[in-house]
Motif scaffolding. Structure first.
Motif, PDB file in Angstrom:
ATOM      1  N   TYR A  35       0.845  -1.189   0.000  1.00 12.90           N
ATOM      2  CA  TYR A  35       0.000   0.000   0.000  1.00 12.90           C
ATOM      3  C   TYR A  35       0.881   1.240   0.000  1.00 12.90           C
ATOM      4  CZ  TYR A  35      -4.300  -2.593   1.022  1.00 12.90           C
ATOM      5  OH  TYR A  35      -5.394  -3.430   0.933  1.00 12.90           O
ATOM      6  N   GLN A  37       0.838   5.263   1.183  1.00 10.93           N
ATOM      7  CA  GLN A  37       0.114   6.222   2.013  1.00 10.93           C
ATOM      8  C   GLN A  37       0.759   7.598   1.917  1.00 10.93           C
ATOM      9  OE1 GLN A  37      -0.245   5.318   6.242  1.00 10.93           O
ATOM     10  NE2 GLN A  37      -2.161   6.481   6.388  1.00 10.93           N
ATOM     11  N   GLY A  42      -5.398   8.062   3.605  1.00  8.23           N
ATOM     12  CA  GLY A  42      -5.398   6.662   4.002  1.00  8.23           C
ATOM     13  C   GLY A  42      -4.523   5.859   3.049  1.00  8.23           C
ATOM     14  N   PRO A  43      -4.143   4.638   3.436  1.00 11.33           N
ATOM     15  CA  PRO A  43      -3.357   3.796   2.531  1.00 11.33           C
ATOM     16  C   PRO A  43      -4.137   3.491   1.254  1.00 11.33           C
ATOM     17  CG  PRO A  43      -3.307   2.932   4.772  1.00 11.33           C
ATOM     18  CD  PRO A  43      -4.340   4.008   4.752  1.00 11.33           C
TER      19      PRO A  43
END
Lengths: 115, 111
Positions: A35, A37, A42-43
């Motif tokens: 992910y 970020q 948010g991720p």
């Protein structure tokens, strides 16, 4: 290991430089995610591996991003010709099952700053 | 496109207060909703909710899901300074392995 380990913790790259970020998942974990970020966000999903198979790479923002997990354990996220917009924390997560009922275990991430 | 909206974006409370964090979502073929606590960098898992109306509880934290109205709340009672963190809400769709996260709620608990 006891948790998901990511290295380096911090990376400063000059614009145009290639970088490689490493993720060591918990031993025996089948699923591995990357992910991204950005600050204050948010991720956002990048890619997913089940063992060595990359089943979903729909979140990779451009062809400068490449991820691999050749032996189904350690994974590397490579970013070629880094740009300033690549500056973010890159989080790796893993789980024992493809879809656990307890969420995923995240690592502490690599903070990439492109200058 | 799946979407998660959290509110408020930030919140400052005093120790001992009770707080409610909100998460609304739009997702095709909902499978689950997850709450994470993020201190520094690593998000840590709090709850996974799949069924409507069933409260999940862990100590001072609890969460409930309303699948009809497409939202979830996270309650923290008797807040402590150690609760200061960003709380992230995420949804998972059936047929997809990825999580879609909201921007998070930054909670600050002051003594």
């Amino acid at each position: 290991g006891a948790g998901v380990s990511q290295s380096p913790r911090y990376k400063v790259a000059k614009r145009g430089q290639d970088v490689a970020l490493r993720c060591d998942p918990i031993s025996g974990h089948v699923s591995l995610f990357w992910y991204q970020q950005a600050l204050g966000q948010g991720p956002e999903f990048l890619t997913y591996f089940q063992n060595e198979a990359q089943l979903d790479k729909s979140g990779l923002p451009s062809d400068r991003f490449f991820a691999e997990r050749p032996e189904g354990s350690v994974s590397t996220l490579k970013i070629q010709r880094t740009q300033q917009e690549d500056s973010a924390v890159y989080l790796c997560a893993s789980s024992r099952q493809p879809r656990p009922n307890y969420g995923y275990t995240f690592g502490s991430g690599t903070r990439l700053t492109v200058v | 496109e799946d979407k998660v909206v959290q509110s408020p974006l930030s919140l400052v409370v005093h120790e001992g207060d009770t707080v409610t964090l909100n998460c609304s979502y739009e997702v095709t073929n909902f499978r689950s909703l997850l709450w994470y606590k993020q201190e520094k960098k690593a998000p840590t898992f709090l709850f996974m909710l799949t069924s409507s109306g069933i409260e999940k509880k862990s100590g001072r934290l609890s969460s409930i899901l309303d699948k009809k109205e497409l939202f979830s709340i996270l309650n923290i009672t008797a807040t402590q300074t150690g609760d200061s963190a960003i709380y992230l809400c995420a949804v998972e769709a059936a047929g997809s392995y990825q999580l879609t996260f909201g921007k998070g709620t930054k909670l600050s608990v002051i003594p």
